[in-house]
Design a protein around this motif. Structure first.
Motif, PDB file in Angstrom:
ATOM      1  N   ARG A 199      -7.632 -36.245 -53.782  1.00  0.00           N
ATOM      2  CA  ARG A 199      -6.546 -36.810 -52.984  1.00  0.00           C
ATOM      3  C   ARG A 199      -6.042 -35.903 -51.873  1.00  0.00           C
ATOM      4  NH1 ARG A 199      -1.639 -37.025 -57.443  1.00  0.00           N
ATOM      5  NH2 ARG A 199      -1.515 -34.791 -57.915  1.00  0.00           N
ATOM      6  N   GLN A 200      -6.430 -34.626 -51.847  1.00  0.00           N
ATOM      7  CA  GLN A 200      -5.935 -33.726 -50.803  1.00  0.00           C
ATOM      8  C   GLN A 200      -7.060 -33.177 -49.931  1.00  0.00           C
ATOM      9  OE1 GLN A 200      -2.008 -31.968 -53.190  1.00  0.00           O
ATOM     10  NE2 GLN A 200      -3.178 -30.679 -51.789  1.00  0.00           N
ATOM     11  N   GLY A 226      -6.273 -37.584 -59.190  1.00  0.00           N
ATOM     12  CA  GLY A 226      -5.286 -38.650 -59.286  1.00  0.00           C
ATOM     13  C   GLY A 226      -5.685 -39.726 -60.275  1.00  0.00           C
ATOM     14  N   THR A 227      -6.503 -39.336 -61.269  1.00  0.00           N
ATOM     15  CA  THR A 227      -6.954 -40.281 -62.288  1.00  0.00           C
ATOM     16  C   THR A 227      -6.585 -39.754 -63.669  1.00  0.00           C
ATOM     17  OG1 THR A 227      -9.131 -39.271 -62.655  1.00  0.00           O
ATOM     18  CG2 THR A 227      -8.937 -40.858 -60.836  1.00  0.00           C
ATOM     19  N   PHE A 283      -6.409 -30.007 -64.680  1.00  0.00           N
ATOM     20  CA  PHE A 283      -6.533 -29.834 -63.234  1.00  0.00           C
ATOM     21  C   PHE A 283      -7.396 -30.934 -62.624  1.00  0.00           C
ATOM     22  CE2 PHE A 283      -7.641 -27.085 -59.427  1.00  0.00           C
ATOM     23  CZ  PHE A 283      -6.336 -27.006 -58.956  1.00  0.00           C
ATOM     24  N   ALA A 284      -8.471 -31.321 -63.316  1.00  0.00           N
ATOM     25  CA  ALA A 284      -9.346 -32.388 -62.822  1.00  0.00           C
ATOM     26  C   ALA A 284      -8.584 -33.702 -62.710  1.00  0.00           C
ATOM     27  CB  ALA A 284     -10.555 -32.556 -63.741  1.00  0.00           C
ATOM     28  N   ARG A 285      -7.738 -33.987 -63.684  1.00  0.00           N
ATOM     29  CA  ARG A 285      -6.927 -35.202 -63.623  1.00  0.00           C
ATOM     30  C   ARG A 285      -5.960 -35.152 -62.443  1.00  0.00           C
ATOM     31  NH1 ARG A 285      -5.825 -35.127 -70.166  1.00  0.00           N
ATOM     32  NH2 ARG A 285      -7.702 -36.298 -70.770  1.00  0.00           N
ATOM     33  N   MET A 318      -8.810 -27.922 -54.542  1.00  0.00           N
ATOM     34  CA  MET A 318      -7.917 -29.017 -54.160  1.00  0.00           C
ATOM     35  C   MET A 318      -8.323 -29.670 -52.846  1.00  0.00           C
ATOM     36  SD  MET A 318      -4.307 -27.232 -55.123  1.00  0.00           S
ATOM     37  CE  MET A 318      -3.420 -28.249 -53.952  1.00  0.00           C
ATOM     38  N   ASN A 319      -8.884 -28.886 -51.932  1.00  0.00           N
ATOM     39  CA  ASN A 319      -9.208 -29.398 -50.602  1.00  0.00           C
ATOM     40  C   ASN A 319     -10.629 -29.941 -50.489  1.00  0.00           C
ATOM     41  OD1 ASN A 319      -6.895 -28.833 -48.483  1.00  0.00           O
ATOM     42  ND2 ASN A 319      -6.884 -27.137 -49.933  1.00  0.00           N
ATOM     43  N   CYS A 320     -11.358 -30.008 -51.598  1.00  0.00           N
ATOM     44  CA  CYS A 320     -12.710 -30.561 -51.593  1.00  0.00           C
ATOM     45  C   CYS A 320     -12.670 -32.082 -51.417  1.00  0.00           C
ATOM     46  CB  CYS A 320     -13.435 -30.217 -52.895  1.00  0.00           C
ATOM     47  SG  CYS A 320     -13.941 -28.486 -53.017  1.00  0.00           S
ATOM     48  N   LYS A 321     -13.799 -32.639 -51.023  1.00  0.00           N
ATOM     49  CA  LYS A 321     -13.888 -34.089 -50.804  1.00  0.00           C
ATOM     50  C   LYS A 321     -14.096 -34.846 -52.108  1.00  0.00           C
ATOM     51  CE  LYS A 321     -16.252 -37.581 -47.975  1.00  0.00           C
ATOM     52  NZ  LYS A 321     -17.287 -37.812 -46.931  1.00  0.00           N
TER      53      LYS A 321
END
Length: 339
Positions: free
Chosen positions: A204-205, A154-155, A148-150, A88-91
């Motif tokens: 997004r995070q 945020g897509t 999870f990828a979606r 989740m915290n990846c760029k």
């Protein structure tokens, strides 16, 4: 023989789905000696064979032949524990895929995931020889990947193609609804294919400070998970974890183990070993396992073992075996069967 296991927290998607179907999940979990506290503890692990039994009992209770898909749709960040938080915290999505392949053993050791870029497509492959990896487990795994990828991007992305090893079910309507792409069955392996442009999607995070902290924690958990009294086994695991990224210098591996370079060298010397020797042996062992699979290209093995280029891998392999990778693979194919 290593028993295939999953994090108990990985069950959360199945339990959440059963609750939506008004199933008494407390009684359901009691039969498998699992409680809510265990579901929240991603370090608690259960045999994959038991998870498989739970999926098939859930199918019987609900009459839902697509129970794996629907459990995977219920994915939540805490279902993956440190792995999920790190992702989740990846760029970018590419960084997320890299974290997934590096840390997936924290939630499940039933298979090895790897990815490769082929032209304008990326192949995310889930390799398993475990008999526990049934249809429901494979479909739960891939549905959770896509869901999870979606969520983290945020897509509303969809893959280009998905392949499963099991035979086609009577109905594929739910596969079409969830994945929104061609789905093929009776394939050689489980594979998710998607456009390379997805790799650059921003997540997004993104939080670099949090990511660094989580990576450090995840590395320590991996070592604890593969605990051994022999120091060389800890070094081997650390090297295996970092091979694909190429971060296998003495200094980097020492830092991963919270040691100085001198301390790491001294501990190996006490076992009659050197760091370079352990690195070579780790690469050799992994190479010999991969080379027997003629579905894996030599360029892919080069990448997985962290070599700078294919010629470097070729030279190392010939030093280990006296043969080039091609000659060795041919000798294995032509080897008389012992059956």
């Amino acid at each position: 023989m290593i028993t295939s296991q999953i994090s108990a927290a990985y069950l959360r998607g199945l339990i959440d789905f059963l609750r939506l179907r008004n199933i008494d999940t407390e009684r359901f979990l009691e039969r498998y000696e699992i409680d809510d506290a265990m579901l929240e503890n991603f370090q608690a692990r259960i045999p994959v064979a038991r998870f498989n039994q739970m999926l098939y009992e859930a199918e019987a209770l609900t009459g839902d032949a697509d129970i794996g898909l629907h459990a995977g749709e219920q994915i939540k960040p805490n279902q993956y524990g440190v792995l999920g938080l790190s992702i989740m915290n990846c760029k970018t999505l590419e960084e997320a895929v890299q974290r997934h392949t590096r840390y997936e053993n924290l939630v499940c050791n039933v298979a090895i995931s790897r990815y490769q870029v082929t032209g304008d497509q990326v192949e995310l492959i889930w390799d398993t020889c475990a008999p526990e990896a049934t249809r429901h487990i494979a479909e739960e795994n891939v549905a959770s990947w896509v869901t999870f990828a979606r969520w983290i991007s945020g897509t509303d992305l969809s893959p280009s193609l998905i392949e499963f090893q099991h035979a086609p079910p009577d109905s594929t309507a739910e596969h079409e609804r969830i994945f929104r792409c061609p789905v093929q069955f009776s394939a050689d392996r489980v594979r998710v294919v998607f456009p390379t442009e997805f790799l650059t999607l921003s997540l997004r995070q993104y939080d670099p400070a949090m990511l660094c902290m989580l990576d450090t924690y995840a590395e320590r958990l991996l070592l604890e998970l593969n605990h051994s009294d022999q120091f060389v086994d800890k070094v081997t695991m650390a090297i295996s974890t970092h091979l694909q990224s190429g971060e296998v210098s003495l200094g980097h591996i020492a830092a991963t183990l919270a040691l100085s370079e001198r301390q790491l060298q001294r501990k190996l010397k006490e076992e009659g070993l050197t760091y370079q020797g352990v690195l070579d042996e780790t690469r050799k062992s992994l190479a010999l396992k991969q080379i027997d699979d003629d579905m894996i290209d030599f360029s892919e093995i080069t990448f997985l073992l962290g070599f700078s280029d294919q010629s470097a891998f070729q030279r190392a392999f010939k030093k280990w075996t006296g043969l080039t990778p091609g000659q060795y693979r041919k000798s294995q194919i032509n080897r008389p069967s012992t059956n």
